[in-house]
Design an enzyme around this catalytic site. Structure first.
Site, PDB file in Angstrom:
ATOM      1  N   ASP A 151       2.452 -35.132   9.063  1.00 58.83           N
ATOM      2  CA  ASP A 151       1.746 -36.325   8.345  1.00 58.83           C
ATOM      3  C   ASP A 151       2.691 -36.988   8.088  1.00 58.83           C
ATOM      4  OD1 ASP A 151      -0.700 -35.928  10.266  1.00 58.83           O
ATOM      5  OD2 ASP A 151      -1.696 -34.276   7.866  1.00 58.83           O
TER       6      ASP A 151
ATOM      7  N   GLU B  23       3.631 -29.643  12.477  1.00 58.00           N
ATOM      8  CA  GLU B  23       2.746 -28.937  11.417  1.00 58.00           C
ATOM      9  C   GLU B  23       1.730 -28.744  12.168  1.00 58.00           C
ATOM     10  OE1 GLU B  23       1.010 -30.890   7.462  1.00 58.00           O
ATOM     11  OE2 GLU B  23       1.320 -32.475   8.814  1.00 58.00           O
TER      12      GLU B  23
ATOM     13  N   TYR C 140       0.389  -1.282   0.249  1.00 59.35           N
ATOM     14  CA  TYR C 140      -0.287  -0.023  -0.266  1.00 59.35           C
ATOM     15  C   TYR C 140       0.762   1.247  -0.118  1.00 59.35           C
ATOM     16  CZ  TYR C 140      -5.108  -2.114   0.374  1.00 59.35           C
ATOM     17  OH  TYR C 140      -5.726  -3.060   0.157  1.00 59.35           O
TER      18      TYR C 140
END
Lengths: 358, 358
Positions: B239, B187, B93
């Site tokens: 995982d 995670e 911005y």
């Protein structure tokens, strides 16, 4: 916790009585879903209506869901006994197993276990958190507050640049000291870091809190506890777009999917302090607008029609102007006026002049 | 901070000299992107090669990017002078404005400002964080560590159920006390809450840390500082799926998009402690597997071919077996064996037997 345990035991007892009387074991509870949701104008919250659903064991269409519900109750009761908490994903895995002698799993997908956990909230009158089942945590807080949590004394004013990480379950937190005039909740973690670095909470004697995107249940409950137990006004700072408006409305009125939890989660007194269509001209934000996509425009039309926005002149004006504007203004667009413009001018000015939308 | 300021001033000086000599102002720096990325086997990190890119003001194809780069340098220099930090969105911005007398904006999209900020990292040799530009924060930590941050003393062992919220920028944190044998990074925030409730860090004398999904730069840098400054082994718990393996490999070897930051972010000594194909049988996880989608299978093939996995027998075996398995095992699948199975049996056993993959 004792209440939840008692409710679950009562549920078991009821089934036991039904079976001993050779009745068809049956659960009756309020129907969830759009057809039974109404906006209660008196309390200004989304609530469930009078329709009920029943679930019987000896009914081919019900028996699997009946079993799932009792299995969720068993898992929750174990958690409460062991004083442990599980995530929704954990509960899914604890339920996911094959029924002996069949090829059918109790659940195949987390949507199934999530749904019966919500049913269990209705049946027991206890929130998922009270049943020791948590969702993901996400969010930070800073300010002049001291809490006790799991035996630790935590001073929210002395947490460095990170702040305190808000847990997914805030039921057991005890407030030791609360010194603030209001709570400012914002949808963006980056804006929180900006205000924290500028010592906004110290200068304004307030608390600053954020999660990321949709507000987590832990954050909503913490806001509600500060509102109810400590009478702190809650101001919500979001982008100027339909998604930001909806974030605000969920905190204030509740959400369709959690209508059965309205009492424990909604904060009728919350006020919108986010970017408004009027701010665009006032703060010269035109060069910093981002064009809407079709999905944004559609969302405006949806939101315009929600009961809690429909009869509200201020919100209808905002939504109509926003539709003409065809563009959104993010909180961070204020950075174009200077990196600390938000904390030194924009927010103090709006708060001083009470430029809220209700 | 002084280094970053000096580097930016030097950049300005260079351009000044070029203009005063009436030369075409030009920046030269290593080329980013796949064509210039190599896996350095000696240091085991993804690095940039020898190719360079140049960017000149009097070149129609370059002049806009040249201007953007200098504008980013100006914004960063201001931040450093004012001792403030901005988010990537803030910088976007601050850059987004129309060039006087034209209809052209300096940037129209955040991808443009993000790209020149990465260039600025290469030009100055300073990380974005050192240039006082932060990404989103996300993550929690607990354990026997005391740090000083912005004048506050923070004890990571006394943060209640929430833990300390890891800031996006950890460069200025000072370690006062570090008492731990290793760091366990996971995670998933929900797994972190599980281990925290079980007092895993206390029982195992370790630190537990999480973000959510891809590891944020703040978390990676904090892990690296604990590894380098305090010689703590880092174990990564994910995982069993290609996405989990990739999360591990990014922490260990770096990522393609941040190859130029490898030195400051990678941790060559990190070890994988996540679910392996061998765990499926050993811990009877078969009933808790979730079938792969096509995109998962494709990802396995991609990952198998990455330099850092290609020559590694252990990883090739994991990936081959995983492809045959056609299903993933999430960390939370262990909940099916009991809610605290992970902290009481699975992890202590694997750590004791050193069942890591390297």
């Amino acid at each position: 916790m004792e209440k939840a345990k008692a409710e679950l035991r009562q549920l078991g007892k009821k089934i036991e009585i039904q079976t001993s009387k050779k009745q068809n074991p049956t659960l009756i509870f309020p129907l969830r879903g759009l057809s039974n949701i109404e906006f209660d104008k008196k309390s200004s919250t989304l609530k469930l209506g009078d329709k009920t659903a029943s679930r019987s064991f000896f009914n081919v269409a019900h028996s699997k869901k009946f079993l799932q519900t009792l299995d969720a109750a068993r898992i929750s009761h174990n958690l409460l006994k062991e004083k442990k908490h599980a995530s929704l994903r954990d509960v899914f895995y604890q339920m996911k197993r094959t029924i002996t002698g069949t090829k059918t799993n109790i659940v195949d997908d987390q949507t199934e276990s999530d749904a019966v956990i919500e049913d269990l909230e209705l049946i027991t009158g206890c929130s998922r958190e009270q049943l020791n089942i948590n969702a993901n945590k996400n969010g930070s807080v800073a300010g002049n507050v001291i809490v006790e949590d799991k035996g630790d004394i935590i001073d929210w004013s002395k947490m460095g640049s990170g702040g305190w990480s808000i847990p997914s379950n805030v039921e057991e937190i005890k407030f030791k000291k609360v010194q603030a005039k209001y709570v400012l909740y914002m949808e963006k973690a980056a804006v929180w870091e900006r205000l924290h670095e500028d010592k906004f909470w110290e200068k304004q004697n307030c608390l600053i809190m954020s999660s990321q995107g949709q507000t987590t249940r832990g954050v909503r409950r913490l806001l509600q506890r500060l509102y109810e137990e400590h009478k702190l006004p809650i101001y919500v700072l979001t982008d100027l777009d339909p998604w930001g408006f909806y974030i605000y409305s969920v905190i204030k009125y509740g959400s369709i999917s959690l209508a059965h939890m309205s009492e424990q989660l909604t904060i009728p007194g919350v006020k919108f302090l986010g970017i408004t269509v009027d701010d665009i001209k006032k703060y010269n934000l035109e060069p910093n607008l981002i064009k809407f996509k079709d999905v944004d425009i559609k969302r405006i039309d949806q939101i315009k029609d929600y009961d809690w926005f429909k009869d509200n002149k201020d919100w209808q004006r905002q939504l109509n102007e926003l539709k003409k504007l065809k563009a959104k203004a993010e909180i961070q667009a204020l950075s174009a006026r200077g990196i600390s413009f938000i904390s030194e001018k924009y927010l103090p000015e709006k708060i001083k002049n009470k430029e809220f939308i209700d």
